[in-house]
Design a protein around this motif. Structure first.
Motif, PDB file in Angstrom:
ATOM      1  N   GLU A  91       0.666  -1.268   0.013  1.00 52.73           N
ATOM      2  CA  GLU A  91       0.031   0.211   0.232  1.00 52.73           C
ATOM      3  C   GLU A  91       0.830   1.205   0.011  1.00 52.73           C
ATOM      4  OE1 GLU A  91      -3.644   2.050   2.532  1.00 52.73           O
ATOM      5  OE2 GLU A  91      -2.947   0.382   3.199  1.00 52.73           O
ATOM      6  N   GLU A  92       2.014   1.286   0.853  1.00 52.82           N
ATOM      7  CA  GLU A  92       2.873   2.430   0.740  1.00 52.82           C
ATOM      8  C   GLU A  92       3.535   2.596  -0.530  1.00 52.82           C
ATOM      9  OE1 GLU A  92       4.278   2.930   5.559  1.00 52.82           O
ATOM     10  OE2 GLU A  92       5.116   1.087   4.340  1.00 52.82           O
ATOM     11  N   ASP A 112       1.059   4.158  -2.758  1.00 54.33           N
ATOM     12  CA  ASP A 112       0.910   5.513  -2.691  1.00 54.33           C
ATOM     13  C   ASP A 112       2.287   6.119  -3.307  1.00 54.33           C
ATOM     14  OD1 ASP A 112      -1.265   5.354  -1.199  1.00 54.33           O
ATOM     15  OD2 ASP A 112      -0.476   5.190   0.905  1.00 54.33           O
TER      16      ASP A 112
END
Length: 98
Positions: free
Chosen positions: A67-68, A71
């Motif tokens: 997820e990071e 992003d």
């Protein structure tokens, strides 16, 4: 990257560090996770076709989650997009700061 210098100075709270990153991020006094993110950002910006799973794996090795990483990719892509729009339209990105 110079035109994002003000934002970088605000984000880091450190004028000297911001200057190091702008001039040559490879010589900047940053931790290994930040260095991997900067390297990833440069590669995605300059040679996106050369990106591979190994690039994401290097970020995972620094403790980043998928997820990071997503992003980060979206942030890099946005800045690349908006910089190209500004360039194409002849917009001076420093004008609002003057």
């Amino acid at each position: 990257m110079e035109h994002h210098g003000g934002s970088l100075r605000e984000a880091t709270g450190d004028e000297a560090l911001a200057r190091q990153i702008i001039e040559d991020f490879r010589k900047a006094d940053v931790d290994s996770r930040t260095m991997r993110m900067l390297e990833f950002s440069e590669k995605l910006t300059k040679d996106s076709l050369a990106m591979s799973e190994a690039d994401a794996a290097a970020l995972r090795a620094e403790g980043m989650t998928d997820e990071e990483i997503l992003d980060l990719v979206q942030l890099i892509a946005y800045f690349n997009y908006i910089n190209r729009v500004a360039t194409a339209l002849g917009v001076d990105p420093e004008e609002p700061r003057r």
